[in-house]
Motif scaffolding. Structure first.
Motif, mmCIF file in Angstrom:
data_model
loop_
_atom_site.group_PDB
_atom_site.id
_atom_site.type_symbol
_atom_site.label_atom_id
_atom_site.label_comp_id
_atom_site.label_asym_id
_atom_site.label_seq_id
_atom_site.Cartn_x
_atom_site.Cartn_y
_atom_site.Cartn_z
ATOM 1 N N LEU A 82 125.897 61.160 49.098
ATOM 2 C CA LEU A 82 126.473 61.041 47.758
ATOM 3 C C LEU A 82 126.956 59.618 47.482
ATOM 4 N N GLN A 83 127.547 59.003 48.485
ATOM 5 C CA GLN A 83 128.034 57.632 48.299
ATOM 6 C C GLN A 83 126.862 56.667 48.107
ATOM 7 N N TRP A 84 125.801 56.867 48.849
ATOM 8 C CA TRP A 84 124.634 55.995 48.721
ATOM 9 C C TRP A 84 123.989 56.153 47.349
ATOM 10 N N ARG A 85 123.934 57.409 46.857
ATOM 11 C CA ARG A 85 123.250 57.675 45.588
ATOM 12 C C ARG A 85 124.082 57.262 44.375
ATOM 13 N N TRP A 86 125.370 57.663 44.337
ATOM 14 C CA TRP A 86 126.158 57.453 43.127
ATOM 15 C C TRP A 86 127.273 56.417 43.257
ATOM 16 N N ARG A 87 127.606 56.004 44.468
ATOM 17 C CA ARG A 87 128.673 55.012 44.678
ATOM 18 C C ARG A 87 129.996 55.435 44.024
ATOM 19 N N ARG A 88 130.348 56.684 44.193
ATOM 20 C CA ARG A 88 131.599 57.236 43.659
ATOM 21 C C ARG A 88 132.397 57.801 44.840
ATOM 22 N N LEU A 91 134.024 61.327 44.466
ATOM 23 C CA LEU A 91 133.025 62.398 44.495
ATOM 24 C C LEU A 91 132.555 62.654 45.925
ATOM 25 N N SER A 92 132.249 61.599 46.657
ATOM 26 C CA SER A 92 131.765 61.744 48.035
ATOM 27 C C SER A 92 132.789 62.425 48.920
#
Length: 107
Positions: A82-88, A91-92
Motif C-alpha cells: 500500500l505504501q509503495w502504491r499510494w504513498r499514504r 492508510l498503510s
C-alpha cells in the motif's frame, strides 16, 4: 512517606522537562534547515528507524509464537504494498494493523 507538595513539584518538573524536550525540535527547525547534513538525515533516518523497529517486532513476535509468523509477514507485505502504491502512511499503517488484528483474532 513523601510529602504531597514534593510529589506535586516533582510531577510539574517532569512535565516541564518533557514539554521542553518535545518542543525543542520544532523550535530548532528553522536553524537546523540551513545544514544539508540535517536535511539528508531527515530523509534517511525515519525509514531506517521504522525498519529497525519492524525487524525487532517481527523477531520478537516470531520467537514468541513461531506458528503465526505468517500473520506478521502478511501484514508487513500489505503495508509495504500500500505504501509503495499510494504513498499514504496512515492508510498503510491502518490497513496492515486491521489485517493483523483480524488474522490474530481468527486464528
Amino acid at each position: 512517606m513523601i510529602d504531597a507538595s514534593y510529589a506535586i513539584w516533582a510531577i510539574v518538573g517532569m512535565g516541564a522537562v518533557t514539554l521542553a524536550l518535545r518542543a525543542l525540535p520544532f523550535l530548532a527547525a528553522p536553524w537546523l534547515r540551513r545544514y544539508p547534513v540535517i536535511a539528508r538525515l531527515g530523509h534517511f533516518l525515519p525509514p531506517a528507524i521504522m525498519t529497525l523497529l519492524l525487524l525487532d517486532t517481527l523477531r520478537g513476535a516470531s520467537t514468541a509464537n513461531p506458528a503465526s509468523a505468517w500473520q506478521e509477514l502478511l501484514a508487513v507485505a500489505v503495508a509495504l504494498g500500500l505504501q509503495w502504491r499510494w504513498r499514504r502512511p496512515l492508510l498503510s499503517i491502518a490497513a496492515a494493523t486491521l489485517l493483523y488484528v483480524v488474522l490474530r483474532g481468527s486464528g
